[in-house]
Design an enzyme around this catalytic site. Sequence first.
Site, PDB file in Angstrom:
ATOM      1  N   ASP A   1     -62.329 -18.725 -55.290  1.00 24.72           N
ATOM      2  CA  ASP A   1     -62.812 -17.360 -55.203  1.00 24.72           C
ATOM      3  C   ASP A   1     -63.853 -17.171 -56.299  1.00 24.72           C
ATOM      4  O   ASP A   1     -64.239 -18.136 -56.980  1.00 24.72           O
ATOM      5  CB  ASP A   1     -61.665 -16.351 -55.282  1.00 24.72           C
ATOM      6  CG  ASP A   1     -61.033 -16.238 -56.667  1.00 24.72           C
ATOM      7  OD1 ASP A   1     -61.407 -17.013 -57.581  1.00 24.72           O
ATOM      8  OD2 ASP A   1     -60.154 -15.382 -56.836  1.00 24.72           O
TER       9      ASP A   1
ATOM     10  N   CYS B   1     -58.848 -20.306 -58.545  1.00 24.29           N
ATOM     11  CA  CYS B   1     -59.080 -18.870 -58.682  1.00 24.29           C
ATOM     12  C   CYS B   1     -58.929 -18.545 -60.167  1.00 24.29           C
ATOM     13  O   CYS B   1     -58.919 -19.455 -61.000  1.00 24.29           O
ATOM     14  CB  CYS B   1     -58.154 -18.047 -57.783  1.00 24.29           C
ATOM     15  SG  CYS B   1     -56.398 -18.069 -58.200  1.00 24.29           S
TER      16      CYS B   1
ATOM     17  N   THR C   1     -56.332 -17.418 -61.980  1.00 25.94           N
ATOM     18  CA  THR C   1     -55.102 -17.963 -62.568  1.00 25.94           C
ATOM     19  C   THR C   1     -54.584 -19.181 -61.825  1.00 25.94           C
ATOM     20  O   THR C   1     -53.779 -19.926 -62.362  1.00 25.94           O
ATOM     21  CB  THR C   1     -53.974 -16.914 -62.563  1.00 25.94           C
ATOM     22  OG1 THR C   1     -53.663 -16.585 -61.200  1.00 25.94           O
ATOM     23  CG2 THR C   1     -54.360 -15.670 -63.348  1.00 25.94           C
TER      24      THR C   1
ATOM     25  N   HIS D   1     -43.911 -37.309 -57.496  1.00 27.69           N
ATOM     26  CA  HIS D   1     -42.611 -36.814 -57.039  1.00 27.69           C
ATOM     27  C   HIS D   1     -42.691 -35.957 -55.791  1.00 27.69           C
ATOM     28  O   HIS D   1     -41.779 -35.991 -54.958  1.00 27.69           O
ATOM     29  CB  HIS D   1     -41.936 -35.991 -58.138  1.00 27.69           C
ATOM     30  CG  HIS D   1     -41.632 -36.790 -59.360  1.00 27.69           C
ATOM     31  ND1 HIS D   1     -40.827 -36.301 -60.361  1.00 27.69           N
ATOM     32  CD2 HIS D   1     -42.016 -38.026 -59.768  1.00 27.69           C
ATOM     33  CE1 HIS D   1     -40.729 -37.200 -61.332  1.00 27.69           C
ATOM     34  NE2 HIS D   1     -41.446 -38.257 -60.987  1.00 27.69           N
TER      35      HIS D   1
ATOM     36  N   HIS E   1     -37.495 -39.007 -53.618  1.00 29.58           N
ATOM     37  CA  HIS E   1     -38.588 -38.049 -53.497  1.00 29.58           C
ATOM     38  C   HIS E   1     -38.923 -37.779 -52.035  1.00 29.58           C
ATOM     39  O   HIS E   1     -39.207 -36.636 -51.661  1.00 29.58           O
ATOM     40  CB  HIS E   1     -39.816 -38.537 -54.262  1.00 29.58           C
ATOM     41  CG  HIS E   1     -39.580 -38.671 -55.727  1.00 29.58           C
ATOM     42  ND1 HIS E   1     -39.043 -37.666 -56.495  1.00 29.58           N
ATOM     43  CD2 HIS E   1     -39.795 -39.709 -56.570  1.00 29.58           C
ATOM     44  CE1 HIS E   1     -38.947 -38.068 -57.749  1.00 29.58           C
ATOM     45  NE2 HIS E   1     -39.388 -39.310 -57.822  1.00 29.58           N
TER      46      HIS E   1
END
Length: 142
Positions: free
Chosen positions: A7, A64, A66, A97, A133
Site C-alpha cells: 500500500d 504496508c 505495520t 517450519h 511440520h
Amino acid sequence: MIALGCDHGGYGLMQDVIKHLEERGMEYKNYGCYSEESVDYPVYAKKVAHAVADGECERGILICGTGIGISITANKVPGIRAALCGDCFSAQATREHNDANILAMGARVTGPGLALKIVDTFLDTPFSNDERHIRRIKMIEE
C-alpha cells in the site's frame, strides 16, 4: 516468480525490495500499488495472495505500514501462509517450519537494511520437509 504488493505506506520500502530483487536477478511481478497516494491495502494483499495460491507466482512479498493488516488479509485466502517478519530468525523459522509462502513486513517498523536481509533469508531458506511440520501445516489448512 515473486509476487509483490504494497500500500502507500509500504511503497518506499517496496522500491528498495524491487531494486534488490533486480540486483539478485530474480523475476517478480508487481501487483501495486504504484505511488504513495493513499490506497486500501486489502486490494493488493488479495492480488498477491491469489497469484501465489493459484500458482502464478511461487512466493510473495507484501508491505504496508505495520505489515499487520496486509498479512491478515492475505491469510484469508485458502492455501496462503503469510508471515509477518521483523527479523531474520523469524523469516528463517517460518520458511523451515511453516513453509510460509508470503512474507509480510512493516515499512514503518523495519528499516530498509534489515528488511532486505529478511527478504534474502525468506527467499533463500527452504522448507524443512520434516514430518512434524508437514503434519502441523495440514492441521492449519483443515
